[in-house]
Write a protein that holds these residues in place. Sequence first.
Motif, short mmCIF file in Angstrom:
data_model
loop_
_atom_site.label_atom_id
_atom_site.label_comp_id
_atom_site.label_asym_id
_atom_site.label_seq_id
_atom_site.Cartn_x
_atom_site.Cartn_y
_atom_site.Cartn_z
N VAL A 20 -18.47 29.15 22.49
CA VAL A 20 -18.27 27.75 22.10
C VAL A 20 -18.91 26.86 23.17
CG1 VAL A 20 -16.62 25.93 21.54
CG2 VAL A 20 -16.10 28.32 20.95
N TYR A 21 -19.75 25.90 22.71
CA TYR A 21 -20.45 25.00 23.63
C TYR A 21 -20.30 23.57 23.15
CZ TYR A 21 -22.68 29.14 25.63
OH TYR A 21 -22.91 30.34 26.25
N THR A 22 -20.45 22.62 24.09
CA THR A 22 -20.37 21.20 23.77
C THR A 22 -21.77 20.62 23.60
OG1 THR A 22 -18.31 20.97 25.02
CG2 THR A 22 -19.56 18.95 24.56
N LEU A 23 -22.01 19.97 22.46
CA LEU A 23 -23.32 19.37 22.18
C LEU A 23 -23.47 18.08 22.97
CD1 LEU A 23 -23.54 19.94 18.32
CD2 LEU A 23 -24.87 21.09 20.10
N VAL A 24 -24.63 17.96 23.67
CA VAL A 24 -24.85 16.78 24.52
C VAL A 24 -26.13 16.02 24.18
CG1 VAL A 24 -23.52 17.71 26.44
CG2 VAL A 24 -25.98 18.22 26.27
N GLY A 25 -26.94 16.52 23.25
CA GLY A 25 -28.18 15.82 22.93
C GLY A 25 -29.07 16.67 22.05
N ALA A 26 -30.35 16.29 22.01
CA ALA A 26 -31.30 16.99 21.15
C ALA A 26 -32.70 16.97 21.75
CB ALA A 26 -31.32 16.37 19.76
N SER A 27 -33.47 18.00 21.44
CA SER A 27 -34.87 18.09 21.87
C SER A 27 -35.73 18.32 20.64
CB SER A 27 -35.06 19.25 22.87
OG SER A 27 -36.39 19.30 23.34
N TYR A 28 -36.62 17.37 20.37
CA TYR A 28 -37.51 17.47 19.22
C TYR A 28 -38.96 17.55 19.69
CZ TYR A 28 -33.42 16.07 16.52
OH TYR A 28 -32.17 16.02 15.96
N ALA A 29 -39.84 18.02 18.81
CA ALA A 29 -41.27 18.09 19.14
C ALA A 29 -41.76 16.68 19.45
CB ALA A 29 -42.06 18.69 17.98
N ALA B 1 -40.25 22.38 20.07
CA ALA B 1 -39.77 21.42 21.06
C ALA B 1 -39.63 22.07 22.43
CB ALA B 1 -38.44 20.83 20.62
N VAL B 2 -39.72 21.24 23.49
CA VAL B 2 -39.57 21.71 24.86
C VAL B 2 -38.16 22.24 25.09
CG1 VAL B 2 -39.58 21.02 27.29
CG2 VAL B 2 -41.29 20.09 25.72
N LEU B 3 -38.07 23.41 25.73
CA LEU B 3 -36.76 23.93 26.10
C LEU B 3 -36.19 23.06 27.22
CD1 LEU B 3 -34.76 26.36 25.67
CD2 LEU B 3 -35.81 27.34 27.74
N PRO B 4 -35.01 22.47 27.04
CA PRO B 4 -34.46 21.60 28.09
C PRO B 4 -34.23 22.37 29.40
CG PRO B 4 -33.29 21.28 26.02
CD PRO B 4 -34.16 22.49 25.84
N GLU B 5 -34.35 21.66 30.50
CA GLU B 5 -34.07 22.26 31.80
C GLU B 5 -32.63 22.76 31.82
OE1 GLU B 5 -33.95 21.03 36.56
OE2 GLU B 5 -34.47 19.53 35.03
N GLY B 6 -32.43 23.93 32.38
CA GLY B 6 -31.09 24.52 32.47
C GLY B 6 -30.78 25.46 31.33
N ALA B 7 -31.47 25.32 30.19
CA ALA B 7 -31.24 26.22 29.06
C ALA B 7 -32.10 27.48 29.22
CB ALA B 7 -31.57 25.52 27.75
N ASP B 8 -31.60 28.60 28.73
CA ASP B 8 -32.37 29.84 28.81
C ASP B 8 -32.31 30.66 27.53
OD1 ASP B 8 -29.81 30.88 28.81
OD2 ASP B 8 -29.93 31.74 30.83
N THR B 9 -31.68 30.11 26.49
CA THR B 9 -31.51 30.85 25.24
C THR B 9 -31.45 29.86 24.08
OG1 THR B 9 -30.20 32.51 26.43
CG2 THR B 9 -30.05 32.54 24.02
N VAL B 10 -31.90 30.31 22.91
CA VAL B 10 -31.78 29.50 21.70
C VAL B 10 -31.12 30.34 20.63
CG1 VAL B 10 -33.03 28.33 19.85
CG2 VAL B 10 -33.77 28.03 22.22
N VAL B 11 -30.18 29.74 19.93
CA VAL B 11 -29.53 30.40 18.81
C VAL B 11 -30.02 29.73 17.53
CG1 VAL B 11 -27.51 28.87 18.92
CG2 VAL B 11 -27.33 31.08 17.75
N MET B 12 -30.33 30.53 16.52
CA MET B 12 -30.76 29.98 15.23
C MET B 12 -29.60 29.24 14.58
SD MET B 12 -33.01 33.19 13.78
CE MET B 12 -33.45 32.33 12.27
N GLN B 13 -29.93 28.15 13.88
CA GLN B 13 -28.87 27.34 13.29
C GLN B 13 -28.09 28.09 12.22
OE1 GLN B 13 -31.09 23.95 11.87
NE2 GLN B 13 -31.48 24.87 9.87
N GLU B 14 -28.71 29.15 11.64
CA GLU B 14 -28.01 29.93 10.62
C GLU B 14 -26.80 30.67 11.19
OE1 GLU B 14 -32.38 29.83 9.26
OE2 GLU B 14 -31.24 29.78 11.14
N ASN C 276 -41.01 26.76 24.84
CA ASN C 276 -40.44 26.12 23.66
C ASN C 276 -39.82 27.19 22.78
OD1 ASN C 276 -42.50 26.74 21.25
ND2 ASN C 276 -43.69 26.37 23.13
N THR C 277 -39.39 26.80 21.61
CA THR C 277 -38.77 27.75 20.70
C THR C 277 -39.52 27.81 19.38
OG1 THR C 277 -36.72 28.38 19.56
CG2 THR C 277 -37.19 26.02 19.74
N GLY C 278 -39.40 28.94 18.71
CA GLY C 278 -40.04 29.10 17.41
C GLY C 278 -39.09 28.95 16.25
#
Length: 399
Positions: free
Chosen positions: A65-74, A94-107, A49-51
Amino acid sequence: MISLDEALKSLKNAIPENAQTKECSLSEALGHVTASDIIAPSSLPRFTNTGVDGYAFCHEDERDVYTLVGASYAGEPYRAKIKAGEAARIATGAVLPEGADTVVMQEYCKVEGDQLYLDPVPPQGAHLRHSGADIAEGDIALPKNKKLTAQDIALLGALGIKKVTVKRPLRIAVASTGLELEAADEGQGDTGSKAGKIIDTNTLMLTQMLEGCGIDVEQARALPDDYEQTATAFKTLCQRHDIIVTTGGVSVGDRDFVRDILHEQAEVIFWKIAIRPGKPVLVARMGETIIVGLPGNPVSAFVTSYLIVRAVIRCLNGEETELPDGFPVPLATSISKPEHLRCFLRARYEGGKVTAYHDQSSNLYSSLTQANGLIDLPVGKSSAEKGETVIFRPFSLFS
């Protein structure tokens, strides 16, 4: 007479570990001691998951640049697989979606419609909390002989453990000796007005100390200054207790029958330690029960309980018998002591310095209430000067 270190070592060698166990729920487990290593049945975190709050994506060199396709919440994970060039909104925990390997902070993002712009692009693997990074399935979550704290119980709950096997709680009886004693709860407002009578505060004090550590304590009746009656009382108490703690009757007086009985009817582990206060403390084994005879003066009883009764309890729980933790601190005033004894001086630590109580007589109740720990001065040292560093052992670390 032996040193305190020798006394603690002899306890470890002479007292077997309590082998009786029971199973209890987590809500009942606080203060109990683990009977064996507790193995993690699952990993923590259970899933990657992510912190942070941000966006999960599959990292690609040069792409920002990436295309938003959905959301993962706790509690509501994104079910589809993230493909190249896609990203999903993700919340902390929240669970890291399958296929993802990185998270960027919203800031560090800008969203326009379904387009996510990263500035800057984080390194691959950023902001992930991987499954098992804390504890992996099959690891030892908690070791044997661990006294369970609220934090430990939270860990067990997080691992999905519902019940835990612990050692049966120790059963301890506390009794003072002497015809002069009156129970503390007898005669409200009476402070011992009868000729020669005093209030039995030792039993009250020691019972409260032990109950504060989560131990099952029986406050026994005061033992009379009579050999046969005291010996009979010991045999009766031994039938249902692991430890009997007495105060008084262990020195060299004509009516110190606890000393005589234990030397004649029990296996004495030691009698007399080169410490002050509390030199005449006696520890013996009668059958399967450990009997600890403490001096009768209230300060001596308190200090030897802090040093010796605590060590006996730790032996039965399979723990080491080291002294309560201490730390170095400078003296606020100079102090002196007998060179041939290890002395534990009532003292107060505040403002980064420690001050010894002005009168170290072992009958002074007020010195215990004003102190918050003990200065530990070794054998071979007769004084310590103002500003000199000494070891201070807080009362709060009794358990």
